[in-house]
Design an enzyme around this catalytic site. Structure first.
Site, short mmCIF file in Angstrom:
data_model
loop_
_atom_site.label_atom_id
_atom_site.label_comp_id
_atom_site.label_asym_id
_atom_site.label_seq_id
_atom_site.Cartn_x
_atom_site.Cartn_y
_atom_site.Cartn_z
N GLU A 266 45.33 10.04 27.83
CA GLU A 266 44.80 10.84 26.72
C GLU A 266 45.27 12.28 26.79
O GLU A 266 45.60 12.88 25.76
CB GLU A 266 43.27 10.78 26.71
CG GLU A 266 42.68 9.41 26.47
CD GLU A 266 42.84 8.93 25.04
OE1 GLU A 266 42.56 7.75 24.79
OE2 GLU A 266 43.28 9.72 24.17
N ARG A 270 47.63 13.66 23.68
CA ARG A 270 46.97 14.65 22.82
C ARG A 270 47.37 16.07 23.18
O ARG A 270 47.85 16.82 22.32
CB ARG A 270 45.45 14.49 22.91
CG ARG A 270 44.96 13.12 22.51
CD ARG A 270 43.48 13.14 22.17
NE ARG A 270 42.87 11.82 22.31
CZ ARG A 270 41.71 11.46 21.78
NH1 ARG A 270 41.03 12.33 21.07
NH2 ARG A 270 41.22 10.26 21.95
N ASP A 399 49.68 -1.98 23.36
CA ASP A 399 50.34 -1.45 22.16
C ASP A 399 51.45 -0.42 22.34
O ASP A 399 52.62 -0.69 22.09
CB ASP A 399 49.30 -0.92 21.19
CG ASP A 399 48.26 -0.02 21.84
OD1 ASP A 399 48.46 0.38 23.00
OD2 ASP A 399 47.25 0.28 21.19
N GLU A 533 46.04 3.43 12.33
CA GLU A 533 47.19 2.53 12.52
C GLU A 533 47.68 1.87 11.24
O GLU A 533 48.89 1.69 11.03
CB GLU A 533 46.86 1.46 13.57
CG GLU A 533 46.74 1.99 14.98
CD GLU A 533 45.42 2.69 15.23
OE1 GLU A 533 45.38 3.56 16.13
OE2 GLU A 533 44.44 2.39 14.52
N THR A 619 52.43 8.65 20.06
CA THR A 619 51.39 7.73 19.63
C THR A 619 50.14 8.44 19.13
O THR A 619 49.20 7.79 18.70
CB THR A 619 51.05 6.74 20.76
OG1 THR A 619 50.39 5.59 20.22
CG2 THR A 619 50.16 7.39 21.81
#
Length: 644
Positions: A266, A270, A399, A533, A619
């Site tokens: 994360e 981010r 993913d 998504e 992502t």
């Protein structure tokens, strides 16, 4: 057995004794009994001690036991979730890319803000890693010995772009209706931002119903996740006053010297991704300085026997460990596989190859080990380098690993042949084993559990329409149209999961069994937490095909968000997409600002705004530039010649 082998041979083997009748003054029967008792007692004691220390130092992820023996200064407490997978997410304490949630973003309880399912940790001790690597700044080439071609130049970088980052006119569409829709998305962003600033400034996310901030436990003691995630969105939308407020906060308040436990995944997608994109879009040295400081703090997570990083790291001490819920102390595919884009750019900016070396080592290990049916399972031991479970998913836990393979190839200016080969081989295995067609004609991605298919598709897996789309043109000539058709079919299925709900928003997961098609059959799967998504795939498919249906589908999502998720003081997820009497979860996710609204804005913009010729999105939807090394080197040579 493993337990048996933990006992040393000396504890299991009989030692020789003097004949009892040779000991003076002692009866054979009496002395024999006492020696037997002593031997049994010593054997028991030795076994107990060996078992305790074996559990402490050799069994995986034994952090709780280590706390008993190690001082608090040596080991930081684990505060990640309750130990169950459902406690964590993707792309908050609730908490993508997706890998975004458990990667991309792991699924979480509907009340949690997202915490994508996190991944593992390792080092000399299978449970805990404490040593710090050599400082990245120490390893970097001395500036006195760098050539001009080695040092990153923002001006040379801009000259190597095919188009201006913001396009000819900020991507403003000529069609009045499309322009009006784009302005509506911009208004939504300003509304979400203004409420965050008013009620939760400096916190990670906004709780719009209670009008307060949420910190969570995914980022250690780092705060301001919504600020970092919003920097590039505010900039490309032309919200400059808001952008400048965000930049000032980064300069004055972003403290990276924290001791809290943070998700490597994360923080990377981010914070590292957000600061990188802010730098590449604006050239502000502040963002470059901060991201290089943060990148260095992530390196200790790689101190494992295999080089596969653990999922949780203390940014202050460098201690790292695996998530408590991860099987046998394993690391998560979508987490350690979602570092490549950002780490390559950290090497570009720092002129230090260590970041690229770390992620290339991960790739080398993955290429060496056997893949069941060509598939990549979701759990890998950072100690042994072997798969822990044979669970395969294109949604949470898996993913963004696949996403970063094709994007690594594209970001390398199509020179990373290894990434290309890995991606298309994986896609071939996915098609052979996971892609299914429902009785009603819907194409979907099932999950694979040791050879048994689970006919479920998560919202997180809906990014795959866009992924397959952007990779279509570089596949084998005879398969390019097939890949584009497959991308369209998957995107259509994900749209169906929206249209078949009362709110026209999609559930967290939907099934294709028991007569169900593209609908959630379990109460625990009916929530929507502002995920991006599906809209992400709309944006990519629009740019690839210019089929107007994708813009119409995007507008349907805007109307649904406005009707069901907009509240007086921001936007909130909802607990059940199948009822019009909505119950809000009181969380405005930071990825709603970074991804959902950015993808909608790009969907209603001209293609030259962040052109796919120049940019790939991480992502968390942070744009990172394609690395054109030959152009940068040529530019350095020209600059050197001109300066003479």
């Amino acid at each position: 057995s493993p337990l048996k082998s933990a006992f040393p041979l000396s504890a299991r083997r009989h030692q020789p004794f003097l004949p009892l009748n040779r000991l003076p003054g002692v009866s054979a029967s009496g002395m024999g009994l006492r020696l037997s008792q002593k031997f049994v007692f010593l054997l028991f004691l030795s076994g107990l001690v060996t078992l305790c220390f074996g559990a402490l130092f050799f069994l995986p992820d034994s952090v709780r036991l280590k706390r008993i023996f190690l001082s608090k200064t040596e080991i930081q407490p684990v505060t990640v979730g309750s130990g169950s997978e459902n406690d964590v997410r993707e792309h908050g304490d609730g908490g993508g890319g997706k890998a975004k949630g458990l990667s991309r973003k792991p699924s979480v309880s509907h009340e949690a803000t997202e915490e994508r399912l996190p991944g593992g940790r390792a080092q000399e001790e299978p449970g805990l890693s404490r040593s710090k690597p050599e400082s990245a700044s120490e390893r970097a080439t001395s500036s006195d010995h760098r050539s001009d071609s080695d040092t990153f130049s923002f001006h040379r970088f801009k000259r190597c772009l095919a188009k201006a980052p913001l396009g000819r006119d900020g991507g403003k569409p000529s069609d009045p209706q499309t322009h009006e829709r784009r302005e509506k998305v911009k208004e939504m962003m300003k509304f979400a931002w203004d409420n965050y600033k008013h009620f939760a400034w400096g916190k990670n996310e906004l709780r719009p119903l209670t009008r307060n901030g949420h910190i969570g436990n995914m980022f250690g003691e780092c705060q301001g996740a919504s600020i970092i995630d919003s920097l590039d969105t505010l900039y490309i939308m032309g919200l400059m006053e808001e952008y400048n407020d965000a930049k000032e906060w980064v300069q004055t308040s972003l403290d990276l010297n924290s001791n809290g436990e943070a998700s490597l995944f994360e923080v990377n997608i981010r914070y590292v991704g957000g600061l990188l994109s802010a730098y590449y879009l604006t050239g502000e040295e502040l963002f470059k300085t901060k991201v290089l400081e943060l990148g260095e703090k992530l390196l200790p997570a790689f101190n494992t026997p295999t080089g596969i990083p653990r999922g949780v790291i203390n940014l202050g001490s460098g201690t790292s460990w695996s998530w408590g819920w991860a099987s046998a102390g394993s690391s998560i595919l979508a987490e350690f596989g979602t570092l490549h884009l950002e780490f390559v750019h950290l090497s570009e900016l720092s002129n230090n190859p260590i970041y690229t070396e770390k992620v290339m080592n991960i790739r080398k290990l993955l290429n060496k080990i056997e893949k069941p049916h060509g598939l990549y399972p979701n759990f890998l031991s950072p100690v042994s380098g072997n798969w822990v479970q044979h669970h395969v998913s294109i949604g949470g836990l898996g993913d963004s690993f696949y996403e970063y393979l094709i994007k690594s190839y594209l970001m390398s200016d199509k020179t990373d042949e290894d990434a290309k080969n890995m991606y298309y081989s994986a896609l071939e295995a996915i098609e052979a084993n996971l892609v299914q067609k429902s009785p009603g004609g819907l194409t979907y991605m099932a999950e694979w559990r040791g050879g048994i298919l689970d006919h479920k598709m998560g919202h997180l897996a809906c990014f795959s329409g866009g992924m397959i789309g952007i990779g279509a043109d570089d596949g084998a000539q005879e398969k390019r149209q097939h890949y584009l058709d497959l991308a369209a079919e998957i995107t259509h299925t994900c749209h169906e999961s929206y249209t078949r709900s009362a709110t026209k928003l999609g559930p967290e997961a939907f099934r294709f069994d028991g007569g169900a098609e593209a609908t959630a059959t379990r109460l625990s799967d009916r929530y929507y937490i502002l995920r991006p998504e599906v809209i992400e795939s709309y944006m990519y498919m629009w740019r690839l095909t210019h089929d107007p249906k994708y813009r119409e589908w995007g507008w349907e999502a805007v109307e649904a968000l406005e009707q069901h998720c907009r509240v007086e003081s921001g936007f909130s997820g909802i607990r059940d997409v199948y009822t019009m009497t909505v119950s809000h979860d009181n969380m405005q996710q930071s990825f709603f600002l970074s991804e959902t609204l950015k993808y909608l804005y790009l969907l209603f913009s001209d293609d030259d705004l962040l052109s796919l010729e120049d940019w790939v999105f991480n992502t968390e939807a942070h744009p990172l530039p394609i690395v054109r090394r030959s152009c940068m080197q040529d530019g350095a040579t020209q600059d050197k010649t001109a300066s003479k």
